[in-house]
Design a protein around this motif. Structure first.
Motif, PDB file in Angstrom:
ATOM      1  N   TYR A  51      -9.494  16.408  10.461  1.00 20.33           N
ATOM      2  CA  TYR A  51      -9.412  17.842  10.708  1.00 20.33           C
ATOM      3  C   TYR A  51      -8.026  18.372  10.336  1.00 20.33           C
ATOM      4  CZ  TYR A  51     -13.827  18.353  13.260  1.00 20.33           C
ATOM      5  OH  TYR A  51     -15.148  18.426  13.612  1.00 20.33           O
ATOM      6  N   GLU A  52      -7.002  17.657  10.777  1.00 17.25           N
ATOM      7  CA  GLU A  52      -5.637  18.094  10.508  1.00 17.25           C
ATOM      8  C   GLU A  52      -5.359  18.113   9.010  1.00 17.25           C
ATOM      9  OE1 GLU A  52      -3.552  19.147  12.683  1.00 17.25           O
ATOM     10  OE2 GLU A  52      -4.238  18.408  14.633  1.00 17.25           O
ATOM     11  N   ASP A  53      -5.789  17.072   8.316  1.00 14.38           N
ATOM     12  CA  ASP A  53      -5.562  17.014   6.870  1.00 14.38           C
ATOM     13  C   ASP A  53      -6.296  18.146   6.154  1.00 14.38           C
ATOM     14  OD1 ASP A  53      -4.027  14.791   7.254  1.00 14.38           O
ATOM     15  OD2 ASP A  53      -5.550  13.357   6.590  1.00 14.38           O
ATOM     16  N   ALA A  54      -7.548  18.418   6.569  1.00 18.56           N
ATOM     17  CA  ALA A  54      -8.319  19.489   5.945  1.00 18.56           C
ATOM     18  C   ALA A  54      -7.657  20.838   6.177  1.00 18.56           C
ATOM     19  CB  ALA A  54      -9.746  19.500   6.497  1.00 18.56           C
ATOM     20  N   ALA A  55      -7.129  21.043   7.378  1.00 17.49           N
ATOM     21  CA  ALA A  55      -6.481  22.308   7.697  1.00 17.49           C
ATOM     22  C   ALA A  55      -5.224  22.510   6.858  1.00 17.49           C
ATOM     23  CB  ALA A  55      -6.149  22.362   9.187  1.00 17.49           C
ATOM     24  N   GLU A  56      -4.401  21.479   6.749  1.00 16.07           N
ATOM     25  CA  GLU A  56      -3.179  21.582   5.956  1.00 16.07           C
ATOM     26  C   GLU A  56      -3.501  21.821   4.485  1.00 16.07           C
ATOM     27  OE1 GLU A  56      -0.214  21.789   6.966  1.00 16.07           O
ATOM     28  OE2 GLU A  56      -0.223  21.016   9.027  1.00 16.07           O
ATOM     29  N   ALA A  57      -4.508  21.120   3.979  1.00 14.19           N
ATOM     30  CA  ALA A  57      -4.889  21.298   2.577  1.00 14.19           C
ATOM     31  C   ALA A  57      -5.418  22.703   2.332  1.00 14.19           C
ATOM     32  CB  ALA A  57      -5.947  20.264   2.184  1.00 14.19           C
ATOM     33  N   ALA A  58      -6.150  23.249   3.316  1.00 12.60           N
ATOM     34  CA  ALA A  58      -6.680  24.603   3.174  1.00 12.60           C
ATOM     35  C   ALA A  58      -5.557  25.623   3.053  1.00 12.60           C
ATOM     36  CB  ALA A  58      -7.572  24.936   4.376  1.00 12.60           C
ATOM     37  N   ILE A  59      -4.542  25.479   3.890  1.00 10.31           N
ATOM     38  CA  ILE A  59      -3.396  26.399   3.835  1.00 10.31           C
ATOM     39  C   ILE A  59      -2.698  26.306   2.489  1.00 10.31           C
ATOM     40  CG2 ILE A  59      -1.129  26.923   4.818  1.00 10.31           C
ATOM     41  CD1 ILE A  59      -3.523  27.759   6.549  1.00 10.31           C
ATOM     42  N   GLU A  60      -2.521  25.097   1.988  1.00  9.25           N
ATOM     43  CA  GLU A  60      -1.835  24.921   0.706  1.00  9.25           C
ATOM     44  C   GLU A  60      -2.639  25.503  -0.444  1.00  9.25           C
ATOM     45  OE1 GLU A  60       1.313  24.008   0.262  1.00  9.25           O
ATOM     46  OE2 GLU A  60       1.275  24.126   2.452  1.00  9.25           O
ATOM     47  N   ARG A  61      -3.968  25.473  -0.337  1.00  9.67           N
ATOM     48  CA  ARG A  61      -4.783  26.050  -1.405  1.00  9.67           C
ATOM     49  C   ARG A  61      -4.596  27.568  -1.459  1.00  9.67           C
ATOM     50  NH1 ARG A  61     -11.187  24.884  -1.801  1.00  9.67           N
ATOM     51  NH2 ARG A  61     -11.375  26.621  -0.328  1.00  9.67           N
ATOM     52  N   VAL A  62      -4.533  28.199  -0.302  1.00  5.50           N
ATOM     53  CA  VAL A  62      -4.307  29.646  -0.288  1.00  5.50           C
ATOM     54  C   VAL A  62      -2.899  29.964  -0.774  1.00  5.50           C
ATOM     55  CG1 VAL A  62      -4.359  31.760   1.081  1.00  5.50           C
ATOM     56  CG2 VAL A  62      -5.948  29.908   1.606  1.00  5.50           C
ATOM     57  N   ARG A  63      -1.933  29.119  -0.384  1.00  6.99           N
ATOM     58  CA  ARG A  63      -0.557  29.317  -0.847  1.00  6.99           C
ATOM     59  C   ARG A  63      -0.507  29.310  -2.381  1.00  6.99           C
ATOM     60  NH1 ARG A  63       4.228  28.351   1.685  1.00  6.99           N
ATOM     61  NH2 ARG A  63       3.204  27.040   3.258  1.00  6.99           N
ATOM     62  N   ALA A  64      -1.217  28.376  -2.994  1.00  4.38           N
ATOM     63  CA  ALA A  64      -1.218  28.278  -4.453  1.00  4.38           C
ATOM     64  C   ALA A  64      -1.824  29.529  -5.083  1.00  4.38           C
ATOM     65  CB  ALA A  64      -1.985  27.033  -4.896  1.00  4.38           C
ATOM     66  N   ARG A  65      -2.899  30.045  -4.469  1.00  2.20           N
ATOM     67  CA  ARG A  65      -3.516  31.276  -4.986  1.00  2.20           C
ATOM     68  C   ARG A  65      -2.534  32.442  -4.894  1.00  2.20           C
ATOM     69  NH1 ARG A  65      -9.105  31.026  -5.558  1.00  2.20           N
ATOM     70  NH2 ARG A  65     -10.173  29.293  -4.507  1.00  2.20           N
ATOM     71  N   ALA A  66      -1.842  32.539  -3.760  1.00  4.10           N
ATOM     72  CA  ALA A  66      -0.878  33.628  -3.574  1.00  4.10           C
ATOM     73  C   ALA A  66       0.281  33.514  -4.562  1.00  4.10           C
ATOM     74  CB  ALA A  66      -0.368  33.631  -2.134  1.00  4.10           C
ATOM     75  N   ASP A  67       0.758  32.299  -4.758  1.00  4.96           N
ATOM     76  CA  ASP A  67       1.854  32.094  -5.706  1.00  4.96           C
ATOM     77  C   ASP A  67       1.441  32.492  -7.123  1.00  4.96           C
ATOM     78  OD1 ASP A  67       3.461  31.171  -3.681  1.00  4.96           O
ATOM     79  OD2 ASP A  67       3.228  29.043  -4.188  1.00  4.96           O
ATOM     80  N   ASP A  68       0.180  32.240  -7.474  1.00  2.00           N
ATOM     81  CA  ASP A  68      -0.302  32.547  -8.824  1.00  2.00           C
ATOM     82  C   ASP A  68      -0.211  34.035  -9.159  1.00  2.00           C
ATOM     83  OD1 ASP A  68      -0.832  29.951  -9.501  1.00  2.00           O
ATOM     84  OD2 ASP A  68      -2.978  30.051  -9.072  1.00  2.00           O
ATOM     85  N   VAL A  69      -0.336  34.891  -8.128  1.00  5.11           N
ATOM     86  CA  VAL A  69      -0.301  36.335  -8.383  1.00  5.11           C
ATOM     87  C   VAL A  69       0.942  36.992  -7.786  1.00  5.11           C
ATOM     88  CG1 VAL A  69      -2.787  36.592  -8.656  1.00  5.11           C
ATOM     89  CG2 VAL A  69      -1.790  36.783  -6.371  1.00  5.11           C
TER      90      VAL A  69
END
Length: 284
Positions: free
Chosen positions: A201-219
């Motif tokens: 659960y913890e790993d999935a949560a951290e990975a989820a946050i990083e995926r959104v971070r990458a999307r935000a950084d892209d724009v």
């Protein structure tokens, strides 16, 4: 400066029923249309099955035509292109049919915003549209919190495939408004099945946050994220309150196992209870 956001909003539909509770949703639609160069479609639906006479139907049609005309004037005053229609039939079916026929990208609807037990109800039409719409649906209470243009957008996510469209829309709307994205992943405190581990659960949560971070950084969108523990829908509502969110963007149709803990039924609870406008994005 932000780059081109990863969403395309060209046609926004606002169902109109003549009630004051629909106006905040209309104002949000106008703001979104102004930012994206979209057109606003206003649709009123006469439900003949609950009317007892031809005279009553004629009166209802006249009232709805007046309501549509008033709403159209409000949209035109904001300098946004508008189209209008009055149809007859079951309201949610006519709304969804219009979405399909006209290539609508987003629906904005007001909710009843009542008190007591009624605050858990969106209204039967809004609830059906949220559940069945193939495009995102923005629900706005009459007394909704937040500002327009949006300054702070909360994006709850569990990192699943079903969450990805909501992440994309959340970041895209933030980019249009030059708002900040606040990503949240809530790890539930409920018992863990033997096939799962707390670490998963913890790993999935951290990975989820990083995926959104990458999307935000892209724009080029400002970003922060958090992993929290608790009851998912309550965690989302509390986080939106703490961040002063103007909009919550959440996905539907979550899966099972580790992927289940934000989407699906949690999204319905957030929509029913949130004082902040909620954009519900279906999975693809």
């Amino acid at each position: 400066m932000t780059r081109e956001p990863p969403i395309d909003v060209g046609q926004i539909l606002v169902p109109v029923d003549g009630r004051e509770s629909a106006l905040p949703a209309l104002d949000h639609a106008v703001s979104l249309a102004d930012e994206s160069g979209a057109s606003v479609h206003l649709l009123a639906v006469v439900d003949p099955y609950g009317l007892s006479s031809v005279t009553e139907r004629t009166e209802v049609e006249a009232d709805l035509e007046d309501a549509v005309a008033d709403a159209a004037a409000r949209v035109q005053d904001a300098g946004v292109a508008v189209r209008t229609a009055v149809e007859s039939g079951f309201p949610h079916e006519e709304i969804l049919g219009y979405v399909d026929r006209e290539g609508i990208d987003l629906v904005a609807m007001g909710t009843h915003g009542r008190t007591g037990l009624d605050r858990y109800l969106l209204g039967s039409v809004a609830e059906k549209v949220v559940r069945l719409s193939p495009v995102p649906v923005l629900t706005v209470r009459p007394d909704a919190a937040g500002e327009r243009p949006y300054r702070d957008v909360v994006v709850p996510t569990d990192g699943s495939d079903a969450a990805a469209p909501a992440e994309r829309w959340g970041v895209g709307v933030a980019a249009r408004s030059e708002a900040a994205v606040h990503a949240l992943s809530v790890v539930p405190r409920e018992p863990i099945r033997s096939s799962e581990t707390r670490a998963a659960y913890e790993d999935a949560a951290e990975a989820a946050i990083e995926r959104v971070r990458a999307r935000a950084d892209d724009v080029g969108v400002a970003f922060d994220g958090a992993v929290e523990h608790g009851v998912p829908h309550r965690g989302i509502l509390d986080y939106a309150d703490r961040t002063g969110a103007d909009l919550v963007v959440i996905g539907t149709h979550g899966r099972t196992g580790v992927e289940r803990f934000v989407l699906g039924s949690v999204a319905e609870k957030v929509v029913r209870l949130s004082e902040t406008p909620v954009l519900v994005v279906p999975s693809e």
